[in-house]
Design an enzyme around this catalytic site. Structure first.
Site, PDB file in Angstrom:
ATOM      1  CG  PHE A   1      -1.782  -1.326   1.420  1.00 46.33           C
ATOM      2  CD1 PHE A   1      -2.484  -1.993   0.463  1.00 46.33           C
ATOM      3  CD2 PHE A   1      -1.480  -1.954   2.764  1.00 46.33           C
ATOM      4  CE1 PHE A   1      -3.202  -2.926   0.557  1.00 46.33           C
ATOM      5  CE2 PHE A   1      -2.209  -2.997   2.734  1.00 46.33           C
ATOM      6  CZ  PHE A   1      -2.945  -3.585   1.811  1.00 46.33           C
TER       7      PHE A   1
ATOM      8  CD  GLN B   1      -5.214  -4.769  -6.714  1.00 45.05           C
ATOM      9  OE1 GLN B   1      -4.651  -3.521  -6.557  1.00 45.05           O
ATOM     10  NE2 GLN B   1      -5.269  -5.540  -5.766  1.00 45.05           N
TER      11      GLN B   1
ATOM     12  CB  ALA C   1       2.074   3.591 -12.427  1.00 42.99           C
TER      13      ALA C   1
ATOM     14  CD  GLU D   1      -2.573   4.272  -5.735  1.00 42.62           C
ATOM     15  OE1 GLU D   1      -2.067   4.989  -4.823  1.00 42.62           O
ATOM     16  OE2 GLU D   1      -2.333   4.178  -6.814  1.00 42.62           O
TER      17      GLU D   1
ATOM     18  CE  LYS E   1      -7.441   6.259 -19.108  1.00 38.68           C
ATOM     19  NZ  LYS E   1      -8.781   6.855 -19.101  1.00 38.68           N
ATOM     20  N   GLY E   2      -4.373   2.299 -14.438  1.00 39.74           N
ATOM     21  CA  GLY E   2      -4.104   1.582 -13.195  1.00 39.74           C
ATOM     22  C   GLY E   2      -5.521   1.471 -12.471  1.00 39.74           C
ATOM     23  CB  VAL E   3      -7.841  -0.898 -11.316  1.00 39.59           C
ATOM     24  CG1 VAL E   3      -8.087  -0.915 -12.945  1.00 39.59           C
ATOM     25  CG2 VAL E   3      -6.773  -2.278 -11.201  1.00 39.59           C
TER      26      VAL E   3
ATOM     27  CG  ASN F   1      -6.675 -11.634 -14.949  1.00 42.46           C
ATOM     28  OD1 ASN F   1      -7.721 -11.671 -14.644  1.00 42.46           O
ATOM     29  ND2 ASN F   1      -5.907 -12.724 -15.093  1.00 42.46           N
ATOM     30  N   PRO F   2      -9.760  -9.610 -15.949  1.00 46.28           N
ATOM     31  CG  PRO F   2     -11.483  -9.595 -17.728  1.00 46.28           C
ATOM     32  CD  PRO F   2      -9.967 -10.171 -17.570  1.00 46.28           C
TER      33      PRO F   2
END
Length: 756
Positions: A251, A651, A520, A718, A714-716, A644-645
């Site tokens: 984290f 997340q 990222a 946070e 893109k990131g997931v 990857n769903p």
């Protein structure tokens, strides 16, 4: 050595074509379920000793006495490391040469700067002996008054917040916008200090052999850790080998080397034997970072048509007396809502605490709960539905910069999330809904956003003579499924099924995968893997198209496509050649190439890059007792291409649960007399358990972004935090009619009229 990680085989119907987009199960899942995943503290090299820190029980002053003799006389104690008895360092741990370098407490002197600061390290044959030896040190202190809380001293405007962000930003005339508004909100929100509390505490097993150092330690940034250690001990980074195959959560707290980890290395050098140092849970409240408390004032103006005229977001935050990390909380107002005038500003007060550092969604998590609460208050003051108000003030370009978004599917998030949740049935006024037991029911919304970041990384790709592949990068998996998603990208980059690719990660001798932070990592390491795969396929293509014996001879201008271990002519796919045959004719056992990834400065100068989402929350509140339960959360998120769903949904769920924690649970309570944390354990520092987790649903909205990177990632990690906490706070208002502006929400906030 890094443990072998085997892929749980995908169903047959998923094992052909693209690996990207498939919901594969975790590569590390079986090892973790069977207890075979080896974390840092699971390592026991021959001759290993145990180290335990003695920490300060005061927040400010100096140590005047340590009973070193009593500790050393205890059976099993080998050595005691103190400020006057420790190995020399090549660099001052208080020096800072780059924005990602923070000051460490490495027994520089007898000064105490915060409670739980390391003041000595006891090294013994057993953990029990080291623990007892640390207790026998019986420190005495010269005590100075502790400075605690946001009102502890004079505040100042910092030169920057976060990592180099301006502490103040302004677009348009805020005061004029507020003066022209027909409706104005002026509200102050407070959030407490929060601590990471990863399941795995910080730990290190360190062994020296001459000036070569071998380390097992959890790390979100292997090469950065390598460089920091090299500077402190005056050795080449190549002489430092760090193994970090598994992390039990981070984290942000494991993104940079912490003082306790370095103390473990120092202890090993002092005694000339391998040493293990593992933090106790209470020792994590101080030297390894946390989230700063905040007090945020939001002034919002709205005209008669429900359009924003101004947003002014001011944040007061705290930092340590000796370092300079300042939480960028007010920056949350830069990107979400269309207002002709926006201002953000920060002020800081220094207190006697360990330095606050990066914690999941730093700035955005803290700032968004205040912003989303204030936006809800503005909607209520205008008599508008809070979703309709957000759509009315939808930002088509980034408000603070005026840049177009690289992609933005937030409208679809609002629409699909609202439909799934049943938002159209929500009454406008509060206190209108009750369940069959008489509990008050409330529905709230929060908008989610997080920047789409990307760092630098490298990877190595190999195609072997048997047609299989190898991909290497020093990637980090904190439990988010990175090794699974990255292996999918690696396999696609090589044009192979994932079972045919060996994926290596988790050690510092592999190519630098950058830091696993800022949501990222998949984009950063993934693009390096993608580019390495493209480079090695290009080498294969050159071999084939230049070989008269190949069916692809002369196809250079037409080009080739890699798929299923073969190269196909683009203009005639009946003509193909296998990797194994190409290498066999060339007399090669393998062929390799490297790839590099970095953000595109040109694209960043043109576009604002963010992931978006909308979270809808249902709460139930006992009208007599003030007890709150979150009973339902529905989130809809647009975050570019989904690798990857299954991993993404996991997340998002984690972020939404963290939102529950932020709104209702987490609060580091400080003793204002001593400066000590009163609840430094998982019994008293409350985080959600299974019984607190409501029904969760996450919808992933399709979004194509051609600008963030070639893969559109893109990131997931946070974004799920940023909308959820505000949605819960707003649902509590809708249930009770009481607007709580201090978090976490307490029972006494809901059984008294003080917060109305």
């Amino acid at each position: 050595m890094t443990p072998e990680i085997r892929l749980t085989q995908a169903p047959a119907h998923l094992r052909h074509g693209s690996n990207i987009g498939q919901p594969l199960t975790r590569r590390d899942g079986v090892l973790k379920v069977k207890g075979e995943a080896r974390y840092a503290a699971d390592n026991h090299p021959p001759g290993m000793l145990h180290a335990v820190m003695a920490v300060s029980s005061i927040a400010r002053g100096r140590v005047t006495f340590l009973d070193v003799q009593a500790a050393k006389s205890h059976p099993g104690v080998v050595e005691v490391m103190t400020p006057t008895h420790k190995p020399p360092l090549a660099d001052d741990p208080d020096s800072k040469t780059n924005p990602f370098m923070f000051r460490l407490d490495l027994l520089q002197n007898d000064g105490v700067r915060y409670a739980n600061q390391p003041i000595a390290v006891v090294i013994a044959e057993t953990l029990e002996a080291a623990t007892e030896g640390a207790a026998l040190l019986s420190p005495q202190y010269e005590l100075l008054p502790a400075r605690v809380g946001l009102d502890a001293g004079e505040s100042f405007v910092p030169p920057a917040v976060g990592i180099g962000n301006p502490s103040e930003m302004r677009r348009g005339d805020v005061e004029a916008g507020l003066a022209a508004a027909s409706t104005r909100i002026d509200a102050t929100y407070e959030t407490p200090a929060q601590y990471h509390n990863a399941m795995e505490p910080h730990a290190i097993v360190a062994a020296w052999e001459g000036d070569t150092l071998s380390i097992d330690t959890p790390s979100q940034g292997l090469v950065m850790a390598q460089g920091r250690i090299a500077g402190l001990f005056g050795i080449s980074p190549e002489k430092i080998h760090i193994r970090s195959p598994f992390l039990g959560g981070g984290f942000g707290s494991k993104g940079l080397m912490s003082g306790p980890q370095v103390l473990g290395i120092m202890a090993a050098r002092l005694v000339g034997r391998p040493v293990k140092l593992v933090l106790r849970r209470e020792h994590m409240y101080g030297p390894v970072g946390h989230r700063s408390p905040s007090r945020q004032r939001l002034r919002i103006g709205v005209d008669g048509d429900g359009l924003l005229t101004a947003i002014d977001h001011h944040a007061k935050i705290a930092s340590s007396t000796f370092d300079d990390f300042f939480e960028p909380a007010a920056d949350a107002s830069h990107t979400l809502y269309a207002s002709p005038a926006i201002a953000s500003s920060h002020e800081v007060v220094r207190i006697d605490t360990g330095t606050p550092l990066f914690m999941r969604a730093p700035g955005e998590a803290t700032g968004s709960i205040a912003l989303e609460s204030a936006i809800d208050e503005a909607a209520s003051a205008c008599g508008m539905d809070p979703l309709a108000f957000r759509i009315k003030n939808y930002a088509e370009v980034e408000p603070i910069s005026g840049k177009p978004f690289s992609s933005k599917a937030l409208r679809e998030c609002y629409a699909q999330g609202a439909e799934r949740f049943g938002w159209s049935k929500r009454p406008l006024a509060p206190r209108q809904l009750r369940d069959e037991a008489g509990l008050l029911v409330g529905w709230g919304i929060g908008t989610a956003t997080f920047p789409a970041l990307m760092f630098q990384a490298e990877a190595r790709a190999v195609v072997r003579g048997d047609g299989s592949g190898l991909m290497e990068t020093g990637a980090h998996d904190m439990g988010q499924g990175a090794w699974t998603a990255l292996a999918q990208i690696a396999a696609d980059g090589l044009g192979l099924d994932i079972e045919q690719v060996e994926f290596r990660a988790g050690t510092s001798d592999l190519p630098d995968a950058g830091i696993a932070g800022g949501s990222a990592h998949t984009a950063t390491a993934g693009m390096a893997l993608h580019d390495a795969g493209a480079a090695v396929i290009a080498k294969l293509a050159n071999l084939a198209t230049g070989d008269e014996r190949s069916p692809l001879f002369g196809a250079g201008n037409a080009g080739v496509v890699a798929r299923n271990g073969r190269l196909f002519r683009r203009d005639d796919e009946s003509r193909s050649d296998s990797y194994a045959d190409i290498l066999g004719r060339a007399g090669l056992t393998e062929i390799e190439a490297r790839g590099k990834a970095a953000a595109d400065p040109a694209a960043q100068s043109v576009y604002a890059m963010h992931a978006h989402g909308a979270v809808f929350a249902e709460v139930k509140v006992d009208p007599d007792l003030g007890q709150v339960r979150v009973t339902r959360l529905v989130g809809a998120f647009a975050a570019g291409r989904v690798i990857n769903p299954r991993m993404v949904r996991s997340q998002i769920y984690g972020g939404m649960i963290w939102g529950v924690s932020f709104a209702l649970h987490e609060h580091a309570m400080m003793d204002r007399r001593s400066g000590r944390t009163l609840n430094p354990n998982l019994a008293d520092y409350h985080v959600p358990v299974n019984a607190d987790v409501p029904s969760l649903e996450a919808l992933m909205i399709e979004e194509h972004d051609p600008h963030v990177n070639a893969l559109g990632i893109k990131g997931v990690g946070e974004i799920g935090v940023t909308g959820s906490a505000g949605a819960i706070a707003n649902a509590i208002w809708h249930a009770t009619g009481i607007r709580v502006r201090r978090f976490p929400v307490r029972i006494d906030d809901l059984v008294t009229p003080a917060s109305r």
